[in-house]
Design a protein around this motif. Sequence first.
Motif, PDB file in Angstrom:
ATOM      1  N   TYR A  37      51.623-111.590   6.408  1.00 45.88           N
ATOM      2  CA  TYR A  37      50.418-111.090   5.733  1.00 45.88           C
ATOM      3  C   TYR A  37      50.059-109.677   6.194  1.00 45.88           C
ATOM      4  O   TYR A  37      49.741-108.805   5.377  1.00 45.88           O
ATOM      5  N   THR A  41      49.776-106.228   3.963  1.00 41.13           N
ATOM      6  CA  THR A  41      48.477-105.594   3.729  1.00 41.13           C
ATOM      7  C   THR A  41      48.233-104.376   4.599  1.00 41.13           C
ATOM      8  O   THR A  41      47.317-103.600   4.317  1.00 41.13           O
ATOM      9  N   TRP A 175      53.959-105.825  -2.067  1.00 41.94           N
ATOM     10  CA  TRP A 175      55.023-106.686  -2.581  1.00 41.94           C
ATOM     11  C   TRP A 175      56.267-106.582  -1.727  1.00 41.94           C
ATOM     12  O   TRP A 175      56.960-107.566  -1.477  1.00 41.94           O
ATOM     13  N   ARG A 245      53.647-115.816  -2.358  1.00 43.08           N
ATOM     14  CA  ARG A 245      53.268-116.092  -3.745  1.00 43.08           C
ATOM     15  C   ARG A 245      51.820-116.550  -3.860  1.00 43.08           C
ATOM     16  O   ARG A 245      51.115-116.167  -4.799  1.00 43.08           O
ATOM     17  N   GLY A 246      51.338-117.356  -2.913  1.00 44.51           N
ATOM     18  CA  GLY A 246      49.992-117.898  -3.018  1.00 44.51           C
ATOM     19  C   GLY A 246      48.914-116.950  -2.536  1.00 44.51           C
ATOM     20  O   GLY A 246      47.998-116.593  -3.286  1.00 44.51           O
ATOM     21  N   LEU A 247      48.998-116.530  -1.275  1.00 48.59           N
ATOM     22  CA  LEU A 247      47.930-115.720  -0.689  1.00 48.59           C
ATOM     23  C   LEU A 247      47.987-114.265  -1.140  1.00 48.59           C
ATOM     24  O   LEU A 247      46.972-113.661  -1.489  1.00 48.59           O
ATOM     25  N   LEU A 248      49.179-113.683  -1.145  1.00 48.67           N
ATOM     26  CA  LEU A 248      49.323-112.271  -1.515  1.00 48.67           C
ATOM     27  C   LEU A 248      49.478-112.049  -3.013  1.00 48.67           C
ATOM     28  O   LEU A 248      49.434-110.904  -3.468  1.00 48.67           O
ATOM     29  N   GLN A 249      49.682-113.122  -3.764  1.00 51.60           N
ATOM     30  CA  GLN A 249      49.820-113.037  -5.223  1.00 51.60           C
ATOM     31  C   GLN A 249      50.984-112.120  -5.626  1.00 51.60           C
ATOM     32  O   GLN A 249      50.874-111.330  -6.563  1.00 51.60           O
ATOM     33  N   VAL A 250      52.092-112.228  -4.926  1.00 57.87           N
ATOM     34  CA  VAL A 250      53.282-111.446  -5.261  1.00 57.87           C
ATOM     35  C   VAL A 250      54.150-112.262  -6.217  1.00 57.87           C
ATOM     36  O   VAL A 250      54.558-113.379  -5.880  1.00 57.87           O
ATOM     37  N   PRO A 251      54.437-111.752  -7.403  1.00 56.22           N
ATOM     38  CA  PRO A 251      55.274-112.514  -8.331  1.00 56.22           C
ATOM     39  C   PRO A 251      56.727-112.548  -7.870  1.00 56.22           C
ATOM     40  O   PRO A 251      57.293-111.534  -7.478  1.00 56.22           O
TER      41      PRO A 251
END
Length: 374
Positions: A37, A41, A175, A245-251
């Motif tokens: 994380y 970030t 990403w 995929r869940g916390l960072l919302q990276v496809p």
Amino acid sequence: MRRLMNILRLGRKELWSLWRDPMMLVLIVYAFTASVYTAATAMPETLHNAPIAIVDEDQSPLSARIASAFYPPHFTRPRMITLGEMDTGMDNGEFTFALNIPPNFQRDVLAGRQPEIQLNIDATRMSQAFTGNGHVQQVVMGEIDEFVRRYRAPTELPVDLALRARFNPSLEKSWFGGIFEIINSVAMLSLILTGAALIREREHGTIEHLLVMPVTPGEIMISKIWSMGLVVLLASALSLVLVVRGLLQVPIEGSIPLFMCGAALCLYAMTSLGIYMATLARSMPQFGLLLMLTLMPLNVLSGGLTPRESMPELVQNVMLIAPTTHFVELGQAILFRGAGLDVVWKPFLALLVIGSVLFALSLKRFRRTISQMA
């Protein structure tokens, strides 16, 4: 069947030993959660909220226009100062850029002269200084050009260049940071867990107990590889799904199971290398020094931080024998570009060959070490 049962039981022993080691468990959890994380970030834009001050000795519409062109998020709101405050502010580190607009600047520009604007840069802030230098010049020259032409309109060019960013249209750096950290953690922990498991048995004297049991050095080595590799593989899968995929919302464009197969091949190679390094080291401090000499080149030169094409040709050729080079290649292809097996079969094959060679070398070295202890 007896050998298979020996390998399973010995692997279960390794998992139980790992479960009773709280420091290793904390390291695994941290590497695949907080570390992923923060790596994603903590990568802000190179030029972000850079402090800038402006000395406006002209007090003209043009100088006011230049001052208003600097705004967040690249710069903070310009701080208007006097000429006497400029050197003091730079010495105290209050701002990175100090722009000095001389008197009669607008009059000289309209008269066709070439007045000079002084830009002072605090070069101790290297990344902002290097990037901001060109950005400030671009902003100033753009405002002057539009002021002289007396209208704001793009210059008509004979060619229309259409830019399209593929795989990451918004150019979001998080990403890349999160996924590369997972790749980095897979390589790091596979070395640490297998090497520490072998050295821990040597230091605690449990390796002598294994020597009197009806097990072969190959069974001992394979049990350490599959057990430690399984832990890292499960942790990386959970991190990819829950954190990236869940916390960072990276496809994720490609197949996660295909990436996990590539990770398993990388673990096969890296755990074998970890056992080989553990046979060279006599204690955990020595093993730690070997890790520093091994992990840093693997991380920096594998192509994750910088493209391999920008490296010297000799370095590119040498790093082809490193498992992480091919793991980074297949990871970027699968997760970013959605590549299938028809595209990434070459790095898969390279990892299989490198892993087999490292396994054979490690097994030979491990047998020699065991025979010397016996």
